[in-house]
Design a protein around this motif. Sequence first.
Motif, PDB file in Angstrom:
ATOM      1  N   SER A 208     116.870  67.334  73.408  1.00 41.79           N
ATOM      2  CA  SER A 208     116.672  67.037  71.989  1.00 41.79           C
ATOM      3  C   SER A 208     117.119  68.206  71.119  1.00 41.79           C
ATOM      4  CB  SER A 208     115.210  66.739  71.704  1.00 41.79           C
ATOM      5  OG  SER A 208     114.833  65.619  72.416  1.00 41.79           O
ATOM      6  N   TYR A 209     116.803  69.424  71.576  1.00 40.19           N
ATOM      7  CA  TYR A 209     117.199  70.600  70.818  1.00 40.19           C
ATOM      8  C   TYR A 209     118.727  70.689  70.740  1.00 40.19           C
ATOM      9  CZ  TYR A 209     117.881  75.439  69.495  1.00 40.19           C
ATOM     10  OH  TYR A 209     118.301  76.570  68.851  1.00 40.19           O
ATOM     11  N   LEU A 210     119.378  70.477  71.877  1.00 37.70           N
ATOM     12  CA  LEU A 210     120.847  70.547  71.902  1.00 37.70           C
ATOM     13  C   LEU A 210     121.460  69.429  71.059  1.00 37.70           C
ATOM     14  CD1 LEU A 210     121.465  71.446  75.664  1.00 37.70           C
ATOM     15  CD2 LEU A 210     121.656  72.958  73.663  1.00 37.70           C
ATOM     16  N   ARG A 211     120.830  68.262  71.104  1.00 39.18           N
ATOM     17  CA  ARG A 211     121.343  67.143  70.306  1.00 39.18           C
ATOM     18  C   ARG A 211     121.244  67.464  68.810  1.00 39.18           C
ATOM     19  NH1 ARG A 211     117.736  62.284  70.476  1.00 39.18           N
ATOM     20  NH2 ARG A 211     116.888  63.419  68.704  1.00 39.18           N
ATOM     21  N   ASN A 212     120.107  68.016  68.400  1.00 39.94           N
ATOM     22  CA  ASN A 212     119.953  68.383  66.987  1.00 39.94           C
ATOM     23  C   ASN A 212     120.938  69.480  66.596  1.00 39.94           C
ATOM     24  OD1 ASN A 212     117.907  66.568  66.453  1.00 39.94           O
ATOM     25  ND2 ASN A 212     116.320  67.978  67.144  1.00 39.94           N
ATOM     26  N   LEU A 213     121.108  70.420  67.520  1.00 35.57           N
ATOM     27  CA  LEU A 213     122.042  71.521  67.267  1.00 35.57           C
ATOM     28  C   LEU A 213     123.459  70.994  67.098  1.00 35.57           C
ATOM     29  CD1 LEU A 213     121.500  74.629  67.244  1.00 35.57           C
ATOM     30  CD2 LEU A 213     122.490  74.694  69.520  1.00 35.57           C
ATOM     31  N   SER A 214     123.876  70.118  68.021  1.00 31.99           N
ATOM     32  CA  SER A 214     125.248  69.586  67.938  1.00 31.99           C
ATOM     33  C   SER A 214     125.409  68.719  66.699  1.00 31.99           C
ATOM     34  CB  SER A 214     125.614  68.811  69.199  1.00 31.99           C
ATOM     35  OG  SER A 214     124.639  67.841  69.435  1.00 31.99           O
ATOM     36  N   SER A 215     124.338  68.010  66.336  1.00 31.73           N
ATOM     37  CA  SER A 215     124.397  67.191  65.132  1.00 31.73           C
ATOM     38  C   SER A 215     124.612  68.080  63.908  1.00 31.73           C
ATOM     39  CB  SER A 215     123.088  66.402  65.013  1.00 31.73           C
ATOM     40  OG  SER A 215     122.943  65.890  63.747  1.00 31.73           O
ATOM     41  N   ASP A 216     123.933  69.228  63.869  1.00 38.66           N
ATOM     42  CA  ASP A 216     124.101  70.175  62.759  1.00 38.66           C
ATOM     43  C   ASP A 216     125.523  70.698  62.698  1.00 38.66           C
ATOM     44  OD1 ASP A 216     121.531  69.842  62.087  1.00 38.66           O
ATOM     45  OD2 ASP A 216     120.827  71.842  62.649  1.00 38.66           O
ATOM     46  N   VAL A 217     126.021  71.090  63.879  1.00 40.07           N
ATOM     47  CA  VAL A 217     127.389  71.647  63.940  1.00 40.07           C
ATOM     48  C   VAL A 217     128.384  70.604  63.441  1.00 40.07           C
ATOM     49  CG1 VAL A 217     129.190  72.463  65.523  1.00 40.07           C
ATOM     50  CG2 VAL A 217     126.835  73.274  65.782  1.00 40.07           C
ATOM     51  N   LEU A 218     128.181  69.351  63.883  1.00 37.67           N
ATOM     52  CA  LEU A 218     129.073  68.266  63.484  1.00 37.67           C
ATOM     53  C   LEU A 218     129.026  68.046  61.976  1.00 37.67           C
ATOM     54  CD1 LEU A 218     130.924  66.123  64.888  1.00 37.67           C
ATOM     55  CD2 LEU A 218     129.011  64.537  64.663  1.00 37.67           C
ATOM     56  N   LYS A 219     127.801  68.060  61.445  1.00 34.94           N
ATOM     57  CA  LYS A 219     127.645  67.860  59.998  1.00 34.94           C
ATOM     58  C   LYS A 219     128.359  68.956  59.228  1.00 34.94           C
ATOM     59  CE  LYS A 219     123.256  65.412  59.945  1.00 34.94           C
ATOM     60  NZ  LYS A 219     121.818  65.641  59.923  1.00 34.94           N
ATOM     61  N   LYS A 220     128.169  70.212  59.689  1.00 35.46           N
ATOM     62  CA  LYS A 220     128.810  71.354  59.009  1.00 35.46           C
ATOM     63  C   LYS A 220     130.320  71.224  59.062  1.00 35.46           C
ATOM     64  CE  LYS A 220     125.250  74.857  59.290  1.00 35.46           C
ATOM     65  NZ  LYS A 220     124.712  75.927  60.109  1.00 35.46           N
ATOM     66  N   LEU A 222     132.089  68.499  59.446  1.00 34.95           N
ATOM     67  CA  LEU A 222     132.529  67.394  58.590  1.00 34.95           C
ATOM     68  C   LEU A 222     132.510  67.797  57.125  1.00 34.95           C
ATOM     69  CD1 LEU A 222     130.796  64.311  60.265  1.00 34.95           C
ATOM     70  CD2 LEU A 222     133.242  64.787  60.128  1.00 34.95           C
ATOM     71  N   SER A 223     131.455  68.541  56.770  1.00 37.60           N
ATOM     72  CA  SER A 223     131.345  68.969  55.374  1.00 37.60           C
ATOM     73  C   SER A 223     132.476  69.926  55.008  1.00 37.60           C
ATOM     74  CB  SER A 223     129.966  69.585  55.178  1.00 37.60           C
ATOM     75  OG  SER A 223     129.996  70.620  54.291  1.00 37.60           O
ATOM     76  N   LYS A 224     132.810  70.852  55.955  1.00 37.86           N
ATOM     77  CA  LYS A 224     133.915  71.785  55.732  1.00 37.86           C
ATOM     78  C   LYS A 224     135.231  71.033  55.606  1.00 37.86           C
ATOM     79  CE  LYS A 224     132.501  76.196  57.701  1.00 37.86           C
ATOM     80  NZ  LYS A 224     132.599  77.065  58.860  1.00 37.86           N
ATOM     81  N   ALA A 225     135.404  70.064  56.506  1.00 37.73           N
ATOM     82  CA  ALA A 225     136.636  69.273  56.502  1.00 37.73           C
ATOM     83  C   ALA A 225     136.759  68.502  55.192  1.00 37.73           C
ATOM     84  CB  ALA A 225     136.634  68.314  57.688  1.00 37.73           C
ATOM     85  N   GLY A 226     135.613  67.945  54.727  1.00 36.40           N
ATOM     86  CA  GLY A 226     135.586  67.198  53.471  1.00 36.40           C
ATOM     87  C   GLY A 226     135.978  68.082  52.309  1.00 36.40           C
ATOM     88  N   ALA A 227     135.418  69.318  52.298  1.00 34.02           N
ATOM     89  CA  ALA A 227     135.717  70.257  51.213  1.00 34.02           C
ATOM     90  C   ALA A 227     137.191  70.623  51.228  1.00 34.02           C
ATOM     91  CB  ALA A 227     134.858  71.499  51.370  1.00 34.02           C
TER      92      ALA A 227
END
Lengths: 236, 429
Positions: A208-220, A222-227
């Motif tokens: 669960s910790y790794l899943r949340n971590l990877s989800s955060d990395v993915l979000k970041k 995506l946000s960078k890519a969007g910017a």
Amino acid sequence: MSIVEILKALLLTPLIEIWATLFDFIIRHILDPGFAVILLSVSVNILLTPVYFQMERASQKRNKHRDAMLSEIDRIKAHYKGRERYYYIKTIHRQFHHKNWHGLLISPDLLLQVVVFASVYQYLSHKPMMAGVAWGPIQNLAEPDKLLWGVNLLPFAMTALNILSSWKYTPIAKKRYVSLGFAALFLVLLYNSPAALLLYWTFNNLFSYLRNLSSDVLKKSLSKAGAAMAKIAEQS
Amino acid sequence: MKKNAPPNRPLRQRNTWPIDAFAAFVAIFAMSKTAHAYIDPGTGSAILYVITGLVLSIYFGFKNLIFKVEELLYRKKTGFPVCNLAIHCEDPRYENTFFPIMNALPKDAGPVQFFTMYERDASFRPLPDGVQHFAIPPGLLGYSMLNRLEGKVLLTTTPQLDVMMFKRSKKMKHYCYVEHALGESRFVRPFAYDFYDTVLCCGPLLKNNIKTIEKIRGFNSKTLLETGIPHWDELLQAAAQNAPPNDAPVVLIAPSWGPSSLFEVFGLDFVEKVAAQFRVIVRPHPQMRISQAALYEQILGFENVHVDTEPTPASALQKADILVSDISGIVDEFVFIHEKPAIVVGHSVAVDAFEGHFLKDVRSLREIRSDVVMVLSPDDFGAVTTKIAQMLGKDFAKRIPALRNELVYNFGAAGPAAAHQIKEILQCL
């Protein structure tokens, strides 16, 4: 039949059946019981991941709503007392469609967590296949691990993960202390649990910790890519 | 598979009640905080949140019961008639808001029932023909009566309907609020306007600010009408009967009373300094005679200064060329009705306790009118004489009317505007 038995039959028994089928399948292909418990833990998490993501979104929305209400209540508490404070808080509850008994309701995501926890607990606690089975340095998966000169190691591993998770995912200091307090409580409650259960739980928490971590990395990312895309679009 | 003990023995023989009890407790009471896929400390805090919720529910339930019992104790048969337009006047000082409306209300709008939370004797201004008067007690008992009034429209200057003790009556169809000053919804207490059906707005600033707060709170939108400030109609008429121009500038010093009033904070010496340069009228607040009797006596003893103790400030406002005060109500009347500048002394007030909390990004009335109403901080008060001279040297002939048009609806005709709007509401019901 008591209410508890009805609830057990309705909520836990079907899940216990699924875990049993899954575990039997795993153990048939992998003859290592410890590794089978770890795989069961990972499989349960993978199976439930879409549901949890969906529930997490709903939960975030609810939390945002609740935090907005609590922030308003805090503002009123800072400036008003007695009757006036009481009526303003009542009106804030009205604004946020909140009833006092709402605090007593169980939310769907937690209900799922509790049901999964209880079913896995029931399943692994009454699994005769683990009795007397050694795995690596653990002498008996049905007993506490006693890996460090008689002291159980797995509960501390689980607690370390809980602390790490609390530290990373509870940004407000006050709430973080409460989380850390509960990590300590879990350590006490589960300290003498069988190694199989703690193995399952430690890997469950790790996953669960790794899943949340990877989800955060993915979000970041995506946000960078969007910017970056927005910047390119602006320049062109 | 390595085995150290025979199979088919139950995995655990030890007592598992702590975890079982904990899981059962969670299952029954818990509420979500985080959505990690395991029972973790985050979930534990959610449980703590549920326990807090339970305690708070009991606390709120108990407190609610006390207030409900209190309301029931005050409940009394009213025996009032079914109202057409019920007007609620909380204090005599708000009567001047209702008179221009009652006077302008056409006969076909129907009868008016005037509820005052005080007795009206012969010293009060007579009510217009056809207005029925009912005196109700002040406080809880009076509100308990209002809360069960039956009729079409209730008009009031009291904010916070349905928030504290002033509740909506199930038998009153429409609640209408009218402003008694140039307000902007910034320094009013929480939920001042939220549960009214209609607000008769004094100006665009109030209208826009109410809309802003409505959007934030998500309550049903109210009807916001462009009305104005009814009692200014009469003040304008009185001001029109002009006093002859002064041969030398007259400074009116009219502060509030209490510990934060100009006289308490800065003493009385500054009056003599101003009087050394200008003609001065001092108007002590009427409450000062009761609450600060010694100070009031000192003020009456001023030499070279005219002390105005008339029941209303109208005459003093008319004679003055500039006003120095620490309260805004009188300042707006002086500036926008008499078209003369003013100086307000005071700190900027923190708005976190008020509706202004939601309006921090919106330009305030104080900022908008800053070129005609100078705000002097207490630290700069030593220079008050210089500042008076500065303000008197400026020409406000065009600026004040222009600013007034920006800030106030229906200047001089707010009473008829309100009467017309109320008649339309009555006809729609």
